[in-house]
Enzyme design. Structure first.
Site, PDB file in Angstrom:
ATOM      1  N   ALA A  57       0.868  -1.176   0.000  1.00  0.00           N
ATOM      2  CA  ALA A  57       0.000   0.000   0.000  1.00  0.00           C
ATOM      3  C   ALA A  57       0.907   1.229   0.000  1.00  0.00           C
ATOM      4  O   ALA A  57       2.085   1.130   0.340  1.00  0.00           O
ATOM      5  CB  ALA A  57      -0.862  -0.011   1.256  1.00  0.00           C
ATOM      6  N   GLY A  70       0.374  -5.061   0.602  1.00  0.00           N
ATOM      7  CA  GLY A  70      -0.829  -5.010  -0.240  1.00  0.00           C
ATOM      8  C   GLY A  70      -0.579  -5.551  -1.636  1.00  0.00           C
ATOM      9  O   GLY A  70      -1.495  -6.050  -2.295  1.00  0.00           O
ATOM     10  N   GLU A  82      -0.987  -9.155  -1.284  1.00  0.00           N
ATOM     11  CA  GLU A  82      -2.423  -9.395  -1.024  1.00  0.00           C
ATOM     12  C   GLU A  82      -3.222  -9.305  -2.329  1.00  0.00           C
ATOM     13  O   GLU A  82      -4.128 -10.108  -2.567  1.00  0.00           O
ATOM     14  CB  GLU A  82      -2.928  -8.397   0.026  1.00  0.00           C
ATOM     15  CG  GLU A  82      -2.366  -8.656   1.415  1.00  0.00           C
ATOM     16  CD  GLU A  82      -2.793  -7.613   2.413  1.00  0.00           C
ATOM     17  OE1 GLU A  82      -3.532  -7.979   3.358  1.00  0.00           O
ATOM     18  OE2 GLU A  82      -2.424  -6.431   2.238  1.00  0.00           O
ATOM     19  N   GLU A  89       4.177  -5.977   6.819  1.00  0.00           N
ATOM     20  CA  GLU A  89       3.435  -4.935   7.546  1.00  0.00           C
ATOM     21  C   GLU A  89       3.846  -4.855   9.020  1.00  0.00           C
ATOM     22  O   GLU A  89       3.877  -3.771   9.606  1.00  0.00           O
ATOM     23  CB  GLU A  89       1.931  -5.219   7.456  1.00  0.00           C
ATOM     24  CG  GLU A  89       1.297  -4.910   6.111  1.00  0.00           C
ATOM     25  CD  GLU A  89       1.402  -6.057   5.114  1.00  0.00           C
ATOM     26  OE1 GLU A  89       0.684  -6.010   4.099  1.00  0.00           O
ATOM     27  OE2 GLU A  89       2.205  -6.989   5.325  1.00  0.00           O
TER      28      GLU A  89
HETATM   29  N1  T1G Z   1       4.717   3.326   0.044  1.00  0.00           N
HETATM   30  C1  T1G Z   1       5.238   4.535  -0.283  1.00  0.00           C
HETATM   31  N2  T1G Z   1       6.560   4.757  -0.606  1.00  0.00           N
HETATM   32  C2  T1G Z   1       7.350   3.683  -0.613  1.00  0.00           C
HETATM   33  C3  T1G Z   1       6.882   2.380  -0.274  1.00  0.00           C
HETATM   34  C4  T1G Z   1       5.498   2.219   0.057  1.00  0.00           C
HETATM   35  N3  T1G Z   1       4.967   1.035   0.368  1.00  0.00           N
HETATM   36  N4  T1G Z   1       7.930   1.532  -0.363  1.00  0.00           N
HETATM   37  C5  T1G Z   1       8.995   2.270  -0.738  1.00  0.00           C
HETATM   38  N5  T1G Z   1       8.659   3.557  -0.892  1.00  0.00           N
HETATM   39  C6  T1G Z   1       9.539   4.655  -1.322  1.00  0.00           C
HETATM   40  C7  T1G Z   1      10.670   4.940  -0.316  1.00  0.00           C
HETATM   41  O1  T1G Z   1      10.254   5.828   0.678  1.00  0.00           O
HETATM   42  C8  T1G Z   1      11.725   5.556  -1.226  1.00  0.00           C
HETATM   43  O2  T1G Z   1      11.347   6.891  -1.452  1.00  0.00           O
HETATM   44  C9  T1G Z   1      11.540   4.784  -2.534  1.00  0.00           C
HETATM   45  O3  T1G Z   1      10.218   4.231  -2.487  1.00  0.00           O
HETATM   46  C10 T1G Z   1      12.517   3.667  -2.693  1.00  0.00           C
HETATM   47  O4  T1G Z   1      12.477   2.856  -1.531  1.00  0.00           O
HETATM   48  C11 T1G Z   1      -2.875  -2.996   3.156  1.00  0.00           C
HETATM   49  C12 T1G Z   1      -1.058  -1.941   5.051  1.00  0.00           C
HETATM   50  C13 T1G Z   1      10.333  -2.164  -1.700  1.00  0.00           C
HETATM   51  C14 T1G Z   1      12.101  -3.401  -0.587  1.00  0.00           C
HETATM   52  O5  T1G Z   1       6.433  -2.445   3.987  1.00  0.00           O
HETATM   53  O6  T1G Z   1      10.609  -2.443   1.987  1.00  0.00           O
HETATM   54  O7  T1G Z   1       0.821  -2.836   2.249  1.00  0.00           O
HETATM   55  O8  T1G Z   1      13.271   7.994  -0.371  1.00  0.00           O
HETATM   56  O9  T1G Z   1      14.830   3.334  -0.769  1.00  0.00           O
HETATM   57  O10 T1G Z   1      16.044  -0.118  -0.876  1.00  0.00           O
HETATM   58  O11 T1G Z   1      -1.762  -4.780   4.032  1.00  0.00           O
HETATM   59  O12 T1G Z   1      11.213   0.150  -0.163  1.00  0.00           O
HETATM   60  O13 T1G Z   1      13.290   7.604  -2.823  1.00  0.00           O
HETATM   61  O14 T1G Z   1      11.699   9.260  -1.813  1.00  0.00           O
HETATM   62  O15 T1G Z   1      13.441   1.488   0.303  1.00  0.00           O
HETATM   63  O16 T1G Z   1      15.230  -0.660  -3.222  1.00  0.00           O
HETATM   64  C15 T1G Z   1       3.919  -2.882   3.081  1.00  0.00           C
HETATM   65  C16 T1G Z   1       8.143  -1.128   2.066  1.00  0.00           C
HETATM   66  C17 T1G Z   1       3.237  -1.571   3.128  1.00  0.00           C
HETATM   67  C18 T1G Z   1       7.469  -2.426   1.858  1.00  0.00           C
HETATM   68  C19 T1G Z   1      12.638  -1.371  -1.965  1.00  0.00           C
HETATM   69  N6  T1G Z   1       5.103  -2.771   2.263  1.00  0.00           N
HETATM   70  N7  T1G Z   1       9.216  -0.888   1.115  1.00  0.00           N
HETATM   71  O17 T1G Z   1      13.790  -1.123  -1.232  1.00  0.00           O
HETATM   72  O18 T1G Z   1      14.285   1.260  -2.043  1.00  0.00           O
HETATM   73  S1  T1G Z   1       1.861  -1.634   4.217  1.00  0.00           S
HETATM   74  C20 T1G Z   1       6.286  -2.541   2.808  1.00  0.00           C
HETATM   75  C21 T1G Z   1      10.382  -1.564   1.194  1.00  0.00           C
HETATM   76  C22 T1G Z   1       0.671  -2.512   3.359  1.00  0.00           C
HETATM   77  C23 T1G Z   1      -1.529  -3.631   3.337  1.00  0.00           C
HETATM   78  C24 T1G Z   1      -0.546  -2.862   4.121  1.00  0.00           C
HETATM   79  C25 T1G Z   1      11.467  -1.142   0.243  1.00  0.00           C
HETATM   80  C26 T1G Z   1      11.585  -2.041  -1.005  1.00  0.00           C
HETATM   81  P1  T1G Z   1      12.456   7.989  -1.618  1.00  0.00           P
HETATM   82  P2  T1G Z   1      13.824   2.255  -0.901  1.00  0.00           P
HETATM   83  P3  T1G Z   1      14.953  -0.182  -1.870  1.00  0.00           P
END
Ligand code: T1G
Length: 696
Positions: A63, A102, A105, A125
């Site tokens: 998400a 998400g 999911e 999450e």
């Molecule tokens: N939402 C918004 N921005 C995100 C994002 C996300 N989910 N994931 C990454 N970014 C932005 C990050 O801030 C950075 O921005 C850029 O992307 C590159 O990220 C309903 C509630 C995917 C493994 O927890 O683990 O889904 O600094 O530097 O090292 O159940 O990003 O460049 O401006 O980390 O290559 C669940 C989170 C969400 C995964 C890539 N998902 N992301 O790593 O790049 S909750 C996560 C990561 C959810 C549902 C629920 C990593 C990555 P900027 P980065 P990276």
């Protein structure tokens, strides 16, 4: 068609492609684009199957976290996933990079999933203080079984595509472009008239655990063992458990309630803050746009002691060859031996593959003589922490290191400018301060010298990320950010013993707050004699600490320190002898001890650190309050559900903290507790440290 979602029809197969850099997060626009794309394709009589794929470096990474806490926009993710799952035509998810949160999911809402071989799939999450809120806690156990599902949801750790195939999460590993692989799989589904498989209707993998709930309870307990103070892991286990005792839609409702409770809770807000703070920290202020890092293929580490060994292992772990340099065969052999044992122990625990120790040690070449730095692109010095030795080493490095090599010192306190000045290339010198054990601890303070060139900084930050460290750029001062704030806390911890507290009381307050170890147990672990010797060298008195060392109590290594230790045990046991020793020392000084409350202890453990943090910001030793928080989260065990010292201070309120500090300054007569000007100004203006990022 939308800005971020494109739909192409390849005769009977519709390809819905999400293209929303950087990580195809499920923003409102992406959700709408996918819903429209699938709905239109479902209504198109020519379409017999639909593939959902992503452009760019990864499948949907979850998400859009930046939308959390804001008014929800429709369509909701549940609506999108329901439309996919209820589609009358087979929908296939074609995964590459990371399918997370998400994103997974949504893929679980699809009827089939295929992935390229290096894809990773997970529900992380819990690392944001949340749980999968779009059906993941119900569809994942139906795809892979409750045992693996609870492990994946409670730990948040992703699995590889081969593991996903083995456990039924994906149907096939595809070669080449994911969308093309998905399309080929879709044509097979059409040809074989395979009916859409709706996970919500398939309880086959739940039967065994329904019959014997221990399968689930054991898995949940195992996964929860190391989650001190965190709410989300328990909620994750509870949500997945409802797959065994509730009908699908009722369990989905329970998942939603648990999700919203966490989403609106303080812990998740702090953990989401920490997520973005870590990424912000890697953006170096004051470095011109487009500054490129220098190439780093060869690394040399000077010193095979505890730190040098751990640093060398970090590079070998990332597949980067390292030349490890010592002054003689004996120390070199000892250092290499410890690293070999370390790798073997990790492999024995299943932490790394069985063949990894040999592979990684093969990347580490042990040699004697500084001249061996000649081929290195990056040289990291990890020798004894005295300025004389550092200067001698850097003086010689200047002769041997090749032009353009980055020269880094792992000093944890000393003045990097002074070290750089011993070379003719101070622009190539900076600090890279690793934390012990360096092959485990993620933090790396990148110390920017007054002459350090922008591309040298960029090189250090880039290589730190490559070896899975969290880099934070800091300025030159005594103890940089982390140790300087730690010193402010240690000073109060010592003072509290004179005033009436006991080591075990102080440590209990600190560990209850969520920090893994209190200051006195930490002192015993590190060895009290080190501080004692350096105090004596500098002619500084600390009566209680000195008396403890004069009694031969150096900590764990002598079985006694601030605590006593049973032979072979590291468990700190309160020792009445210490209470007696403190009483006698304080009486000799003519001081009176008093009752000290736990509340006062907590305030004097945390607020002086915040105050020192404010001074660090005033002096621009750290660029952002968030950088200070990242230092404490990744270097000093600050509990992630409290965001970091500066974030925590904003939650408590700077006005209250400034008032308490002023009160303690008066009570103790300690001027260092006077609120720092920045803290005072923000408190007076009713502002927060976070407001500084917005120019506050
Ligand atoms: N939402 C918004 N921005 C995100 C994002 C996300 N989910 N994931 C990454 N970014 C932005 C990050 O801030 C950075 O921005 C850029 O992307 C590159 O990220 C309903 C509630 C995917 C493994 O927890 O683990 O889904 O600094 O530097 O090292 O159940 O990003 O460049 O401006 O980390 O290559 C669940 C989170 C969400 C995964 C890539 N998902 N992301 O790593 O790049 S909750 C996560 C990561 C959810 C549902 C629920 C990593 C990555 P900027 P980065 P990276």
């Amino acid at each position: 068609m939308s800005e971020v979602v494109k739909v192409e029809r390849h005769d009977v197969v519709a390809i819905v492609t999400i293209d929303s850099p950087p990580v195809n997060a499920l923003s409102a626009a992406v959700r709408k684009g996918v819903l429209d794309g699938v709905t239109n394709a479902a209504a198109d009589p020519q379409v017999q199957a639909i593939v959902i794929a992503c452009a760019g470096r990864t499948f949907i990474a979850g998400a859009d976290i930046t939308e959390f806490g804001k008014p929800p926009k429709s369509p909701g993710l549940h609506e999108v996933i329901a439309a996919i799952e209820n589609c009358s035509k087979p929908v296939i998810a074609a995964i590459h990079g990371t399918a997370l949160g998400g994103g997974l999911e949504l893929a679980l809402g699809c009827h089939f999933r295929v992935a390229v071989k290096d894809a990773r799939l997970g529900l992380p999450e819990v690392k944001l203080g949340l749980l999968p809120g779009a059906g993941g806690t119900q569809r994942l156990p139906r795809a892979v079984g409750p045992e693996l599902a609870v492990k994946m949801v409670v730990t948040g750790d992703p699995i590889s595509a081969p593991e996903a195939l083995k456990n039924g999460l994906i149907e096939e590993i595809v070669e080449g472009a994911p969308a093309a692989g998905g399309e080929a799989f879709a044509r097979k589904v059409i040809a074989e008239k395979r009916p859409p498989r709706r996970l919500r209707d398939d309880d086959s993998k739940l039967a065994a655990a329904k019959a014997d709930k221990s399968i689930f309870t054991n898995a949940a307990a195992a996964a929860n063992k190391r989650n001190r103070g965190l709410e989300a892991p328990l909620a994750c286990a509870e949500a997945v458990s409802h797959a065994l005792d509730m009908p699908f839609d009722e369990a989905l409702k329970a998942e939603r309630e648990l999700f919203l409770k966490l989403m609106n809770g303080d812990q998740s807000k702090a953990q989401r803050y920490a997520f973005f703070a870590e990424r912000e920290a890697a953006k170096i202020s004051g470095v011109p746009e487009g500054t490129k890092p220098r190439k780093v293929e060869q690394v040399a580490v000077i010193g095979a002691g505890t730190m040098g060994g751990g640093i060398a292992m970090s590079f070998a772990n990332a597949g980067i060859p390292v030349t490890l340099i010592e002054t003689g065969e004996e120390p070199l052999k000892r250092g290499l031996g410890i690293m070999q044992k370390n790798y073997e122990a990790t492999a024995a625990r299943g932490g790394i593959p069985a063949d990894a120790p040999a592979k990684r040690m093969a990347l580490i070449k042990g040699v004697v003589g500084l001249e061996n730095v000649k081929d290195a692109d990056l040289v990291i010095e990890a020798v004894f922490e005295t300025m004389a030795i550092k200067k001698e080493v850097f003086g010689k490095l200047d002769q041997y290191a090749k032009p353009g090599a980055v020269l880094a010192s792992n000093t944890s306190y000393l003045n990097v400018n002074e070290i750089a000045a011993t070379t003719k290339r101070p622009q190539d010198v900076l600090g890279m301060h690793f934390f012990s054990p360096a092959n485990v601890m993620k933090l790396c303070e990148i110390v920017r010298g007054e002459k350090t060139a922008p591309d040298v900084l960029m090189t250090a930050v880039t290589i730190a990320k490559r070896i899975a460290k969290v880099p934070v750029v800091v300025g030159v001062c005594d103890g940089f950010v982390g140790n300087r704030m730690l010193a402010a806390r240690s000073k109060q911890a010592d003072k509290l013993l004179y005033e009436g507290a006991l080591p075990q009381q102080v440590d209990a307050v600190v560990t209850r707050f969520g920090i893994p170890m209190g200051p006195f147990a930490m002192g015993d672990l590190a060895g009290l004699d080190i501080g004692w010797r350096s105090r004596k060298d500098r002619g500084i008195k600390s009566e209680i600490a000195d008396a403890i060392c004069e009694a031969g109590r150096f900590g764990q290594k002598t079985g006694k320190g601030y605590y006593k230790y049973e032979p072979g045990s590291r468990a700190p046991l309160p020792d009445p002898e210490i209470e007696k020793l403190i009483e006698e020392t304080v009486t000799k000084l003519g001081l009176k001890r008093r009752q000290v409350s736990d509340e006062e202890i907590l305030e004097r453990m945390v607020y002086p650190m915040v105050n020192e943090g404010a001074r660090i910001l005033e002096e621009k030793i750290a660029a952002r309050p968030a950088d200070i928080d990242v230092v404490w989260l990744y270097g000093y065990g600050w509990p992630v559900y409290r965001g970091g010292p500066m974030y925590y201070a904003d939650q408590v309120g700077l006005k209250h903290i400034a008032e308490r500090l002023a009160y303690y300054a008066k009570q103790t007569g300690d001027p260092s507790l006077e609120p720092a000007p920045l803290l005072k100004r923000l408190a007076d203006e009713g502002k927060t440290f976070a407001s500084l990022a917005k120019g506050g």
